[in-house]
Enzyme design. Structure first.
Site, short mmCIF file in Angstrom:
data_model
loop_
_atom_site.label_atom_id
_atom_site.label_comp_id
_atom_site.label_asym_id
_atom_site.label_seq_id
_atom_site.Cartn_x
_atom_site.Cartn_y
_atom_site.Cartn_z
N ARG A 27 -11.32 4.95 -16.32
CA ARG A 27 -10.43 5.37 -15.23
C ARG A 27 -11.03 6.55 -14.46
O ARG A 27 -11.46 6.41 -13.33
CB ARG A 27 -9.04 5.70 -15.82
CG ARG A 27 -7.94 5.84 -14.79
CD ARG A 27 -7.92 7.17 -14.07
NE ARG A 27 -7.77 8.31 -14.98
CZ ARG A 27 -7.91 9.58 -14.58
NH1 ARG A 27 -8.19 9.86 -13.32
NH2 ARG A 27 -7.80 10.58 -15.44
N ASP A 28 -11.13 7.70 -15.11
CA ASP A 28 -11.61 8.90 -14.40
C ASP A 28 -13.08 8.70 -14.00
O ASP A 28 -13.52 9.15 -12.94
CB ASP A 28 -11.48 10.13 -15.30
CG ASP A 28 -11.29 11.42 -14.54
OD1 ASP A 28 -11.44 11.43 -13.31
OD2 ASP A 28 -10.99 12.46 -15.19
N HIS A 219 -8.66 18.55 -20.90
CA HIS A 219 -9.38 17.60 -20.05
C HIS A 219 -10.39 18.39 -19.22
O HIS A 219 -10.06 18.95 -18.18
CB HIS A 219 -8.33 16.90 -19.15
CG HIS A 219 -8.87 15.90 -18.20
ND1 HIS A 219 -8.75 14.54 -18.41
CD2 HIS A 219 -9.49 16.03 -17.00
CE1 HIS A 219 -9.27 13.88 -17.39
NE2 HIS A 219 -9.73 14.77 -16.52
N HIS A 221 -13.90 18.98 -17.14
CA HIS A 221 -15.05 18.45 -16.38
C HIS A 221 -16.20 19.43 -16.60
O HIS A 221 -15.98 20.61 -16.90
CB HIS A 221 -14.68 18.29 -14.91
CG HIS A 221 -13.77 17.11 -14.67
ND1 HIS A 221 -14.22 15.92 -14.13
CD2 HIS A 221 -12.46 16.93 -14.92
CE1 HIS A 221 -13.20 15.06 -14.06
NE2 HIS A 221 -12.12 15.65 -14.53
N CYS A 252 -13.46 13.35 -9.42
CA CYS A 252 -12.18 12.98 -8.81
C CYS A 252 -12.42 12.78 -7.33
O CYS A 252 -12.96 13.67 -6.66
CB CYS A 252 -11.14 14.07 -9.04
SG CYS A 252 -9.58 13.66 -8.20
N ASN A 261 -16.74 14.16 -16.30
CA ASN A 261 -15.98 14.74 -17.41
C ASN A 261 -16.93 15.12 -18.53
O ASN A 261 -18.08 14.66 -18.57
CB ASN A 261 -15.02 13.70 -17.98
CG ASN A 261 -13.95 13.29 -17.01
OD1 ASN A 261 -14.21 12.59 -16.05
ND2 ASN A 261 -12.73 13.73 -17.26
P1 HMG Z 1 1.55 7.80 0.34
O1 HMG Z 1 0.61 7.37 1.41
O2 HMG Z 1 2.34 9.05 0.53
O3 HMG Z 1 2.50 6.59 -0.07
O4 HMG Z 1 0.69 7.95 -0.98
P2 HMG Z 1 4.00 6.28 0.30
O5 HMG Z 1 4.87 6.64 -0.86
O6 HMG Z 1 4.34 6.88 1.64
O7 HMG Z 1 3.93 4.69 0.46
C1 HMG Z 1 3.10 4.11 1.48
C2 HMG Z 1 2.81 2.67 1.13
O8 HMG Z 1 2.04 2.62 -0.07
C3 HMG Z 1 4.03 1.81 0.88
O9 HMG Z 1 3.70 0.50 1.38
C4 HMG Z 1 4.13 1.75 -0.61
O10 HMG Z 1 4.76 0.56 -1.11
C5 HMG Z 1 2.67 1.73 -1.01
P3 HMG Z 1 4.27 -0.04 2.77
O11 HMG Z 1 5.77 0.05 2.59
O12 HMG Z 1 3.74 0.92 3.78
O13 HMG Z 1 3.70 -1.41 2.86
N1 HMG Z 1 2.49 2.28 -2.35
C6 HMG Z 1 1.86 1.66 -3.37
N2 HMG Z 1 1.20 0.50 -3.44
C7 HMG Z 1 0.68 0.18 -4.66
N3 HMG Z 1 0.79 0.95 -5.74
C8 HMG Z 1 1.42 2.13 -5.70
C9 HMG Z 1 1.98 2.53 -4.46
N4 HMG Z 1 2.66 3.62 -4.08
C10 HMG Z 1 2.96 3.46 -2.79
N5 HMG Z 1 1.53 2.89 -6.79
C11 HMG Z 1 0.50 7.85 -3.38
C12 HMG Z 1 1.29 8.40 -2.19
C13 HMG Z 1 0.98 8.62 -4.61
C14 HMG Z 1 0.84 6.39 -3.51
C15 HMG Z 1 -1.01 8.04 -3.13
O14 HMG Z 1 -1.22 9.37 -2.80
C16 HMG Z 1 -1.85 7.65 -4.30
O15 HMG Z 1 -1.93 6.48 -4.68
N6 HMG Z 1 -2.55 8.65 -4.89
C17 HMG Z 1 -3.39 8.42 -6.07
C18 HMG Z 1 -4.60 9.34 -6.06
C19 HMG Z 1 -5.38 9.16 -7.35
O16 HMG Z 1 -5.27 8.15 -8.04
N7 HMG Z 1 -6.20 10.19 -7.68
C20 HMG Z 1 -7.02 10.17 -8.86
C21 HMG Z 1 -6.26 10.34 -10.14
S1 HMG Z 1 -5.84 12.05 -10.50
C22 HMG Z 1 -7.26 12.67 -11.30
O17 HMG Z 1 -8.29 12.06 -11.30
C23 HMG Z 1 -7.15 13.99 -12.06
C24 HMG Z 1 -7.12 13.79 -13.56
O18 HMG Z 1 -8.30 13.15 -14.03
C25 HMG Z 1 -6.97 15.14 -14.28
C26 HMG Z 1 -7.95 16.22 -13.79
O19 HMG Z 1 -9.18 16.01 -13.85
O20 HMG Z 1 -7.43 17.26 -13.39
C27 HMG Z 1 -5.93 12.91 -14.00
MG MG Z 2 -10.22 14.23 -14.42
#
Ligand code: HMG
Ligand code: MG
Length: 318
Positions: A27-28, A219, A221, A252, A261
């Protein structure tokens, strides 16, 4: 005596006897690759990780496919691995993500909050409070379905836009995640700027404010090469859940300065040397990362993979 490919085990006082590794490579790691890895290769990667003895393998994310196109195949990937006898948590940012995960039978999900406003906006298009409000119904529904919930908390130490992050700011969001019902919390050093004193300071304040250490994972990096030192500090404090990524894959996509990581192999080497049980067969894990590096077309940044990866590794007796 040192077995070839394994460090000599010399336990140190005050450390746990067993550590659970929460493997995040699929995933990450893969969310940050420029090219999208084919679904079948991802599934084989997860199978090999399970075969090397890892018991918690974060499989994918049910996020918006436009935000993380590398993981847009979650619907195809998850069923391909869901029968493996390991825990397979998946990331879900909102109810839409939870619906997708539950419809495929996921039994472990993770929401992911930020300690800083800048990263909350960049990663989730929300303020910190809006993101917490988005997670509340996700956690409530997941708990009602007996689904285990991990809460990630990013930018616990420093943020690329805001600089050093005050400990109290982290504690505030950590408590909010636990209060809403998260079963465990993973403290993220998203851009790898933490150092051991800072880790101990945060863990100490969390403890003072009644956050049980048993609910915490770390967690790290490895941007500045501090991830292992930070992990050792966390183990000294009593943490027994450590996130790591096979081969050191990762970063990320919404935090530019994040590199890979902590590499799982580097972690296992240290833990094995300390006589701490992980259940992982280092030789098999190294072979998996060498195999994955060949698919990605570049060598693994893990020091242990580089040191061990060129010669055949002995496998642990089953
Ligand atoms: P948004 O653009 O604000 O979405 O994004 P929304 O809520 O306004 O919805 C817009 C459209 O997206 C809608 O469709 C929703 O249905 C659709 P429409 O009505 O326009 O046709 N939608 C989805 N479709 C599929 N799956 C979903 C979903 N949600 C909404 N789940 C959102 C908000 C949260 C969705 C977006 O910002 C997003 O997906 N972000 C994810 C970013 C991400 O994955 N980042 C990496 C992970 S975090 C990380 O790596 C850190 C970590 O490792 C720890 C560390 O290292 O610190 C965990
Ligand atoms: Mg991470």
């Amino acid at each position: 005596m040192t077995v070839q490919g394994l460090p000599m085990a010399v336990p140190a006082q005050g450390l746990p006897t067993r550590v659970r590794i929460h493997e995040v490579g699929a995933r990450d790691g893969l969310q940050n690759e420029k090219s999208t890895v084919p679904t079948e290769i991802k599934a084989e990667f997860i199978r090999r990780l399970a075969d090397s003895g890892l018991t918690t393998i974060e499989a994918t994310s049910f996020v918006h496919p436009k935000w993380v196109p590398q993981l847009a195949d979650a619907e195809e990937l998850f069923p391909a691995v869901s029968e493996l006898p390991v825990a397979l948590p998946v990331l879900v940012p909102n109810e839409r993500g939870l619906d997708r995960a539950l419809s495929l039978g996921a039994t472990r999900v993770a929401v992911f909050a930020s300690a800083t406003e800048s990263f909350a906006k960049a990663n989730l298009n929300r303020t910190v409070d809006e993101a917490l409000a988005m997670f509340e119904p996700v956690v409530a529904r997941a708990k009602a379905e007996q689904v285990h919930v991990r809460g990630y908390l990013s930018m616990c130490f420093g943020d690329p836009w805001e600089g050093p992050v005050p400990v109290q700011q982290v504690v505030h969001v950590a408590k909010a995640l636990l209060d809403m019902g998260c079963d465990e919390l993973s403290l993220g050093d998203t851009i790898g700027v933490a150092t051991p004193g800072h880790v101990l300071e945060l863990l100490g304040v969390l403890k003072e404010q009644h956050v049980p250490t048993s609910a915490l994972g770390v967690h790290f990096h490895d941007t500045y090469g501090q991830a292992l030192a930070n992990t050792l500090a966390a183990l000294q404090h009593g943490v027994t859940t450590v996130d790591a990524s096979a081969g050191g894959l990762g970063g990320c996509p919404y935090a530019k300065s994040a590199t890979g990581n902590l590499a799982t192999e580097d972690l296992v080497w240290m833990l094995q040397g300390l006589g701490i049980d992980t259940g992982v067969d280092l030789g098999r894990l190294v072979a998996t990362s060498v195999w994955m590096a060949a698919h990605l077309g570049r060598p693994s940044p893990s020091r242990a993979v580089r040191a061990l990866g060129t010669t055949p590794q002995p496998h642990k007796e089953q």
